[in-house]
Design an enzyme around this catalytic site. Structure first.
Site, short mmCIF file in Angstrom:
data_model
loop_
_atom_site.label_atom_id
_atom_site.label_comp_id
_atom_site.label_asym_id
_atom_site.label_seq_id
_atom_site.Cartn_x
_atom_site.Cartn_y
_atom_site.Cartn_z
N ASP A 11 23.02 32.87 32.39
CA ASP A 11 21.74 33.42 32.80
C ASP A 11 20.82 35.22 32.51
OD1 ASP A 11 21.63 30.63 33.90
OD2 ASP A 11 23.22 30.81 35.59
N ASP A 130 15.93 21.55 38.02
CA ASP A 130 16.84 21.33 38.94
C ASP A 130 16.16 20.70 40.32
OD1 ASP A 130 17.75 23.99 37.64
OD2 ASP A 130 16.22 25.38 38.46
#
Length: 251
Positions: A11, A130
């Site tokens: 990330d 997500d």
């Protein structure tokens, strides 16, 4: 059984690798180019880079980062974050990315999936989803998990497949960073209902969790971040252990 893939996820925020819990409380985890090189050397099958704070001006920064990573690694890598057009993808692929991951932009404009598949092929398009359990139902969330929708996970996953995406990267927000294992029940349902590969994300804490997601969750690949970044699990050790459990992996 097809060979199962192990995928470290980086990330990226402001050019650095970060990691949080349940999508918040981020801490620095190192230089992404250095980490990518280490993971490729240690036996990772693929890499995923997600620019978690992507904005228009950062697109150029990300393209530069992709270029430097491509110079160092010889395994496929996927780049995501802030991608909303064919032109965005063109830039990243020209700089060395092998695949792209789209998330919020796909929900807001599902035709984008079709457009990218038509231009670059299914194998290039990963749709990241997500989702979080709300009142007993898996609900899709956008903008790094901050914005709930009314879309149900399994309905959206089916539509993504119908529009031609090559893979789905499913992150359980309930499990992310908790190190309590992957969302295997949801993963098994996705793998059963769909015909494209499912990448499990969110919850890896030990080697058994990876074995469980391949066996119980029927996942095609498992993605993790902090357990690799902070050396809690070495990729080579993980793969040897998985193979000893009868799970096919590339050593």
């Amino acid at each position: 059984m097809l060979t199962k893939r192990i995928i470290p996820c980086l990330d990226i925020k402001d050019g650095r690798t970060v990691k949080g819990i349940n999508f918040v409380d981020l801490r620095d985890a190192g230089d992404p180019v250095e980490l990518a090189e280490i993971y490729a050397r240690e036996g990772a099958d693929e890499l995923v880079f997600l620019d978690i704070s992507a904005t228009e001006e950062k697109r150029r920064t990300l393209a530069e980062l992709v270029y430097h990573v491509a110079e160092k690694v010889n395994i496929p890598f996927t780049v995501g974050g802030g991608i909303s057009s064919v032109a965005d993808v063109d830039v990243l692929l020209h700089n060395g990315a092998d695949k792209v991951s789209i998330n919020s932009s796909a929900v807001k404009n599902p035709q984008l999936i079709n457009d990218l598949v038509a231009k670059f092929g299914s194998q290039c398009v990963v749709v990241a989803i997500d989702a979080k359990v709300i009142d007993g139902e898996w609900i899709v969330h956008l903008v790094g998990g901050k914005v709930p929708t009314e879309i149900k996970l399994f309905d959206w996953a089916k539509e993504v497949e119908e529009r031609g995406a090559g893979e789905i990267l499913f992150t359980s927000m309930n499990h992310d960073g908790t190190k309590n294992g992957f969302a295997n029940e949801a993963l098994a349902r996705l793998s059963t209902e769909l015909n494209i590969p499912i990448i499990a994300s969110g919850g890896a804490g030990n080697i058994q969790h990876f074995a469980d997601t391949f066996i119980d969750g029927k996942a095609d690949a498992a993605l993790a971040a902090s357990v690799f970044h902070f050396k809690e699990i070495e990729i080579n050790d993980l793969k040897k252990e998985l193979r000893s459990k009868g799970i096919p992996v590339r050593l």
